[in-house]
Design an enzyme around this catalytic site. Structure first.
Site, PDB file in Angstrom:
ATOM      1  N   PHE A  66    -105.302 -85.440 -32.943  1.00  0.00           N
ATOM      2  CA  PHE A  66    -104.296 -85.645 -33.985  1.00  0.00           C
ATOM      3  C   PHE A  66    -102.897 -85.751 -33.383  1.00  0.00           C
ATOM      4  O   PHE A  66    -102.063 -86.528 -33.857  1.00  0.00           O
ATOM      5  CB  PHE A  66    -104.353 -84.506 -35.012  1.00  0.00           C
ATOM      6  CG  PHE A  66    -103.453 -84.714 -36.193  1.00  0.00           C
ATOM      7  CD1 PHE A  66    -103.837 -85.548 -37.240  1.00  0.00           C
ATOM      8  CD2 PHE A  66    -102.222 -84.084 -36.269  1.00  0.00           C
ATOM      9  CE1 PHE A  66    -103.010 -85.753 -38.328  1.00  0.00           C
ATOM     10  CE2 PHE A  66    -101.384 -84.275 -37.356  1.00  0.00           C
ATOM     11  CZ  PHE A  66    -101.777 -85.119 -38.389  1.00  0.00           C
ATOM     12  N   GLU A  67    -102.641 -85.011 -32.319  1.00  0.00           N
ATOM     13  CA  GLU A  67    -101.320 -84.995 -31.688  1.00  0.00           C
ATOM     14  C   GLU A  67    -101.080 -86.170 -30.736  1.00  0.00           C
ATOM     15  O   GLU A  67     -99.977 -86.340 -30.213  1.00  0.00           O
ATOM     16  CB  GLU A  67    -101.113 -83.673 -30.942  1.00  0.00           C
ATOM     17  CG  GLU A  67    -101.007 -82.466 -31.847  1.00  0.00           C
ATOM     18  CD  GLU A  67    -102.354 -81.961 -32.381  1.00  0.00           C
ATOM     19  OE1 GLU A  67    -102.349 -81.318 -33.454  1.00  0.00           O
ATOM     20  OE2 GLU A  67    -103.405 -82.228 -31.754  1.00  0.00           O
ATOM     21  N   CYS A  89    -111.164 -87.528 -28.072  1.00  0.00           N
ATOM     22  CA  CYS A  89    -112.556 -87.556 -28.526  1.00  0.00           C
ATOM     23  C   CYS A  89    -112.682 -86.685 -29.772  1.00  0.00           C
ATOM     24  O   CYS A  89    -112.383 -85.497 -29.734  1.00  0.00           O
ATOM     25  CB  CYS A  89    -113.488 -87.051 -27.429  1.00  0.00           C
ATOM     26  SG  CYS A  89    -115.215 -86.982 -27.927  1.00  0.00           S
ATOM     27  N   VAL A  90    -113.113 -87.311 -30.860  1.00  0.00           N
ATOM     28  CA  VAL A  90    -113.353 -86.596 -32.110  1.00  0.00           C
ATOM     29  C   VAL A  90    -114.833 -86.752 -32.421  1.00  0.00           C
ATOM     30  O   VAL A  90    -115.308 -87.866 -32.660  1.00  0.00           O
ATOM     31  CB  VAL A  90    -112.507 -87.169 -33.267  1.00  0.00           C
ATOM     32  CG1 VAL A  90    -112.713 -86.350 -34.532  1.00  0.00           C
ATOM     33  CG2 VAL A  90    -111.033 -87.226 -32.884  1.00  0.00           C
ATOM     34  N   ILE A  91    -115.565 -85.640 -32.386  1.00  0.00           N
ATOM     35  CA  ILE A  91    -117.007 -85.675 -32.620  1.00  0.00           C
ATOM     36  C   ILE A  91    -117.292 -85.336 -34.076  1.00  0.00           C
ATOM     37  O   ILE A  91    -116.762 -84.361 -34.617  1.00  0.00           O
ATOM     38  CB  ILE A  91    -117.737 -84.708 -31.671  1.00  0.00           C
ATOM     39  CG1 ILE A  91    -117.477 -85.113 -30.210  1.00  0.00           C
ATOM     40  CG2 ILE A  91    -119.241 -84.676 -31.972  1.00  0.00           C
ATOM     41  CD1 ILE A  91    -117.991 -84.125 -29.176  1.00  0.00           C
ATOM     42  N   GLU A  94    -119.721 -81.345 -39.597  1.00  0.00           N
ATOM     43  CA  GLU A  94    -120.338 -81.198 -40.913  1.00  0.00           C
ATOM     44  C   GLU A  94    -119.356 -81.380 -42.064  1.00  0.00           C
ATOM     45  O   GLU A  94    -119.767 -81.411 -43.218  1.00  0.00           O
ATOM     46  CB  GLU A  94    -120.992 -79.812 -41.009  1.00  0.00           C
ATOM     47  CG  GLU A  94    -122.119 -79.621 -40.035  1.00  0.00           C
ATOM     48  CD  GLU A  94    -122.709 -78.221 -40.082  1.00  0.00           C
ATOM     49  OE1 GLU A  94    -122.260 -77.404 -40.906  1.00  0.00           O
ATOM     50  OE2 GLU A  94    -123.613 -77.963 -39.296  1.00  0.00           O
ATOM     51  N   THR A  95    -118.059 -81.504 -41.763  1.00  0.00           N
ATOM     52  CA  THR A  95    -117.063 -81.631 -42.820  1.00  0.00           C
ATOM     53  C   THR A  95    -116.355 -82.981 -42.715  1.00  0.00           C
ATOM     54  O   THR A  95    -116.572 -83.734 -41.769  1.00  0.00           O
ATOM     55  CB  THR A  95    -116.007 -80.511 -42.721  1.00  0.00           C
ATOM     56  OG1 THR A  95    -115.226 -80.724 -41.540  1.00  0.00           O
ATOM     57  CG2 THR A  95    -116.663 -79.138 -42.669  1.00  0.00           C
ATOM     58  N   HIS A  97    -113.364 -83.429 -41.944  1.00  0.00           N
ATOM     59  CA  HIS A  97    -112.296 -83.324 -40.955  1.00  0.00           C
ATOM     60  C   HIS A  97    -112.282 -84.538 -40.025  1.00  0.00           C
ATOM     61  O   HIS A  97    -111.234 -85.109 -39.729  1.00  0.00           O
ATOM     62  CB  HIS A  97    -112.482 -82.016 -40.165  1.00  0.00           C
ATOM     63  CG  HIS A  97    -111.481 -81.793 -39.088  1.00  0.00           C
ATOM     64  ND1 HIS A  97    -111.755 -82.061 -37.767  1.00  0.00           N
ATOM     65  CD2 HIS A  97    -110.209 -81.335 -39.131  1.00  0.00           C
ATOM     66  CE1 HIS A  97    -110.688 -81.767 -37.041  1.00  0.00           C
ATOM     67  NE2 HIS A  97    -109.734 -81.328 -37.844  1.00  0.00           N
ATOM     68  N   ARG A 136    -120.316 -92.285 -23.116  1.00  0.00           N
ATOM     69  CA  ARG A 136    -119.224 -93.252 -23.195  1.00  0.00           C
ATOM     70  C   ARG A 136    -117.988 -92.814 -22.405  1.00  0.00           C
ATOM     71  O   ARG A 136    -116.935 -93.435 -22.493  1.00  0.00           O
ATOM     72  CB  ARG A 136    -118.870 -93.485 -24.665  1.00  0.00           C
ATOM     73  CG  ARG A 136    -119.956 -94.286 -25.380  1.00  0.00           C
ATOM     74  CD  ARG A 136    -119.948 -94.080 -26.881  1.00  0.00           C
ATOM     75  NE  ARG A 136    -120.986 -94.888 -27.525  1.00  0.00           N
ATOM     76  CZ  ARG A 136    -122.277 -94.574 -27.567  1.00  0.00           C
ATOM     77  NH1 ARG A 136    -122.710 -93.451 -27.008  1.00  0.00           N
ATOM     78  NH2 ARG A 136    -123.155 -95.366 -28.160  1.00  0.00           N
TER      79      ARG A 136
END
Length: 158
Positions: A66-67, A89-91, A94-95, A97, A136
């Protein structure tokens, strides 16, 4: 094209210019560090392989993906920086987010590029699993860091 069909480390040599005098800022997310450090290594290796000087590559860390946008903006504000590469990297979890972060980062990076009229590169993985991220970031599907670096080089040659 899906990365399962193409290596992120393969690219065309078209539109590659001399970058020996160019300065690159690289903003690296500390979240998912195992992945982002590999992305950073790939980006730096690719820049050096194409003629960038080590002293012209500037790294700044941010806490999470995000930053990346604010970090990119701070580097883009520096007149001497020719291109900024954002690595994160954003994995998927369950939400929701994941959705909010990925959307904000993609839009933010685009806005910084348009605001400063210079290449601000989206080198952010958005996989479903850690294994997909590892695949990746130097694994069986190549390295998104390589792809991000070559994108910066090519955009400088636009």
């Amino acid at each position: 094209m899906a990365t399962s069909l193409k290596s992120l480390s393969q690219y065309s040599d078209k539109n590659i210019q001399d970058i020996s005098g160019k300065k690159f800022g690289i903003v690296v997310s500390e979240w998912n560090e195992q992945v982002t450090e590999s992305l950073f290594s790939g980006a730096v290796e690719t820049l050096l392989m194409h003629g960038a000087k080590k002293e012209n590559i500037f790294r700044k860390n941010v806490p999470g993906s995000f930053e990346l946008t604010l970090g990119a903006q701070w580097l883009a504000e520096l007149e001497e920086i020719d291109a900024v590469i954002c690595l994160g990297c954003v994995i998927q979890g369950e939400t929701r987010h994941f959705d909010f972060i990925c959307d904000a980062v993609a839009h933010g990076i685009t806005n910084v590029a348009l605001k400063f009229n210079k290449p601000i590169i989206f080198g952010v993985l958005t996989p479903n699993t850690l294994q997909q991220a590892l695949d990746r970031s130097g694994g069986k599907h190549g390295n998104k860091g390589d792809e991000a670096a070559i994108t910066a080089i090519k955009m400088l040659g636009f």
